[in-house]
Motif scaffolding. Structure first.
Motif, mmCIF file in Angstrom:
data_model
loop_
_atom_site.group_PDB
_atom_site.id
_atom_site.type_symbol
_atom_site.label_atom_id
_atom_site.label_comp_id
_atom_site.label_asym_id
_atom_site.label_seq_id
_atom_site.Cartn_x
_atom_site.Cartn_y
_atom_site.Cartn_z
ATOM 1 N N PHE A 9 -8.245 0.988 -2.007
ATOM 2 C CA PHE A 9 -9.099 0.646 -3.144
ATOM 3 C C PHE A 9 -10.539 1.097 -2.928
ATOM 4 O O PHE A 9 -11.021 1.200 -1.797
ATOM 5 C CB PHE A 9 -9.068 -0.860 -3.390
ATOM 6 N N ARG B 270 -2.617 -6.898 -4.427
ATOM 7 C CA ARG B 270 -3.750 -5.982 -4.385
ATOM 8 C C ARG B 270 -4.855 -6.571 -3.507
ATOM 9 O O ARG B 270 -5.998 -6.683 -3.938
ATOM 10 C CB ARG B 270 -4.303 -5.733 -5.794
ATOM 11 N N ARG C 97 -7.928 -7.072 -0.979
ATOM 12 C CA ARG C 97 -9.071 -6.219 -0.668
ATOM 13 C C ARG C 97 -9.596 -6.452 0.744
ATOM 14 O O ARG C 97 -10.356 -5.634 1.258
ATOM 15 C CB ARG C 97 -10.187 -6.456 -1.687
ATOM 16 N N ILE D 225 -0.156 -2.924 -2.031
ATOM 17 C CA ILE D 225 -1.071 -1.798 -1.847
ATOM 18 C C ILE D 225 -2.094 -2.197 -0.792
ATOM 19 O O ILE D 225 -2.733 -3.246 -0.891
ATOM 20 C CB ILE D 225 -1.765 -1.413 -3.165
#
Length: 255
Positions: A38, A62, A64, A33
């Motif tokens: 996010f 995931r 960031r 992702i």
């Protein structure tokens, strides 16, 4: 049944096994992702753009921080393969022994990590070692040991932090909290939590499919915006905090 409680007596080896058991299964069936998906992105993208040397520890799938121009370290080979296939600079390693030189990074990100390691002092010492003076360091931690549930045990948590403890712990290693944001999702229903844990225990493959294909997309769709506030802020009833810290070297902390 006795109430669940923090598991700070677990060894690093036990925690690594628990974490690998959960996250290797999770990442094996998951897709990467992008960071911009996010709710952390609005808070981090300008910070990342201003930091030429960036590290994210244990992002799984995931991340960031921006995939290009950042360094990533993870234990999961499944996650590493996917990160590398997407062009990321990703290497195998652990937070307690990062494969980088001293003062290598202007921005260090380690979300949802400290609660998973037995030696959080050693983990923070390692983050301090690779952070350059004045570096921004982003951490997230779950709060309040009294809020411990069986799910904390299941996903390999070692502890939750009392707010004053995390402030003192960070300060010993040269990290001062500049800003914080209420972060993470606490289950509202204990029955739903018990049902999810039962499926993860007895039908793990199916449970992971539902999480990756249904629950995660829904969670992304209904994320709440994050807002920075000064310092630690009010922690009453807060399950987890995202912390933005500034690193300034201090003398070696007593262990």
């Amino acid at each position: 049944m006795p109430a669940p409680h923090p598991a700070e007596s677990r060894s690093d080896a036990e925690l690594i096994r628990a974490n690998r058991g959960f996250y290797d299964s999770l990442w094996a069936g998951a897709k990467l992702i992008a960071p911009a998906c996010f709710n952390t992105w609005p808070l981090l993208h300008e910070l990342a753009a201003a930091a030429p040397r960036r590290l994210e520890v244990a992002p799984g799938l995931r991340p960031r921080l921006p995939l290009h121009g950042s360094c990533f370290v993870d234990l999961s080979h499944a996650a590493l393969r996917c990160l590398q296939a997407s062009g990321a600079d990703a290497v195998h390693g652990m937070i307690g022994a990062l494969p980088y030189g001293d003062a290598s990074f202007d921005l260090v990100c380690a979300l949802d990590i400290l609660e998973h390691v037995a030696d959080d002092e050693g983990a923070l010492a390692e983050l301090a070692r690779v952070a350059a003076p004045g570096a921004a360091v982003l951490l997230s931690v779950p709060l309040h040991p009294a809020a411990w549930t069986a799910f904390d045990d299941f996903v390999g948590h070692c502890r939750r932090y009392e707010p004053e403890r995390i402030v003192a712990l960070l300060a010993r290693h040269g990290f001062s909290i500049e800003r914080s944001a209420v972060y993470g999702m606490q289950p509202k229903s204990s029955r739903l939590l018990e049902l999810g844990q039962w499926y993860l225990t007895h039908h793990r493959e199916r449970a992971m499919w539902w999480y990756n294909r249904v629950l995660m997309p829904l969670g992304l769709r209904f994320q709440k915006p994050l807002r920075w506030r000064a310092g630690l802020g009010d922690t009453s009833g807060v399950d987890e905090l995202l912390l933005r810290c500034c690193y300034r070297p201090v003398s070696a902390p007593s262990r």
